[in-house]
Design a protein around this motif. Structure first.
Motif, mmCIF file in Angstrom:
data_model
loop_
_atom_site.group_PDB
_atom_site.id
_atom_site.type_symbol
_atom_site.label_atom_id
_atom_site.label_comp_id
_atom_site.label_asym_id
_atom_site.label_seq_id
_atom_site.Cartn_x
_atom_site.Cartn_y
_atom_site.Cartn_z
ATOM 1 N N LEU A 38 1.150 -1.403 -0.315
ATOM 2 C CA LEU A 38 0.577 0.459 -0.189
ATOM 3 C C LEU A 38 0.896 0.833 -0.251
ATOM 4 N N GLU A 39 1.697 1.508 0.995
ATOM 5 C CA GLU A 39 3.095 1.988 0.912
ATOM 6 C C GLU A 39 3.707 2.891 0.010
ATOM 7 N N SER A 41 2.648 1.955 -3.677
ATOM 8 C CA SER A 41 1.821 2.126 -4.628
ATOM 9 C C SER A 41 2.052 3.594 -5.149
ATOM 10 N N LEU A 44 -2.174 4.877 -6.439
ATOM 11 C CA LEU A 44 -3.032 5.811 -5.225
ATOM 12 C C LEU A 44 -1.955 6.742 -5.092
ATOM 13 N N ASN A 46 -2.113 10.069 -1.989
ATOM 14 C CA ASN A 46 -2.024 9.869 -0.719
ATOM 15 C C ASN A 46 -2.802 9.515 0.277
ATOM 16 N N GLU A 48 -5.838 8.588 -0.620
ATOM 17 C CA GLU A 48 -6.922 7.637 -0.703
ATOM 18 C C GLU A 48 -5.772 6.664 0.017
ATOM 19 N N LYS A 49 -4.144 5.994 0.417
ATOM 20 C CA LYS A 49 -4.108 5.403 1.513
ATOM 21 C C LYS A 49 -4.352 6.138 2.717
ATOM 22 N N GLN A 50 -4.227 6.938 2.794
ATOM 23 C CA GLN A 50 -4.720 6.709 4.766
ATOM 24 C C GLN A 50 -5.681 6.329 4.908
ATOM 25 N N ARG A 53 -5.602 2.983 4.712
ATOM 26 C CA ARG A 53 -5.334 2.105 5.938
ATOM 27 C C ARG A 53 -6.444 2.371 7.248
#
Length: 134
Positions: A38-39, A41, A44, A46, A48-50, A53
């Protein structure tokens, strides 16, 4: 979310499946494990990543890798298709932003209707009592 970029970043591993199946299951690696960092990628943002998570935190390990597996079908190719489909459904569901709820008041007519039905029920119960001859 860039679906094509994410698809390139997915890593697959074929593993022997467990359960019933006789000799076939002992020889063939039909179970598919999908892993997604995920990190790392680039497909995506930031934000969307958050959000991922937060929503899928229990499915992400300490290294920040999201792991899914599928052993429903007897074919490795079918399991790979199924796990990819399931992965994108999970991503889409996790990235959906829920609509904010607006507080509303009941209308005057609904309040009157409720009070009227309460009054009617109370009168019905009063009518069931024995008469008081005092």
């Amino acid at each position: 979310m860039n679906k094509e970029q994410i698809l390139k970043e997915l890593q697959f591993k074929a593993v022997r499946s467990s359960g019933a199946g006789g000799q076939h299951v002992n020889k063939v690696a039909s179970k598919v494990e999908l892993s997604f960092a995920l990190e790392l990628s680039t497909g995506l943002s930031n934000i969307e990543k958050q959000r991922l998570r937060l929503k899928l935190g229990n499915r992400i390990n300490k290294e920040g890798i999201f792991i899914l597996q599928c052993d429903e079908a007897r074919s490795q190719h079918k399991n790979k298709q199924l796990v990819i489909k399931r992965f994108f459904v999970l991503l889409k569901k996790a990235l959906e932003v829920a609509k904010k709820r607006k507080a509303t008041k009941p209308s005057k007519s609904s309040i009157e209707k409720r009070l009227k039905s309460k009054k009617k029920a109370a009168e019905k119960k009063v009518g069931r009592k024995k008469p008081d001859w005092d």
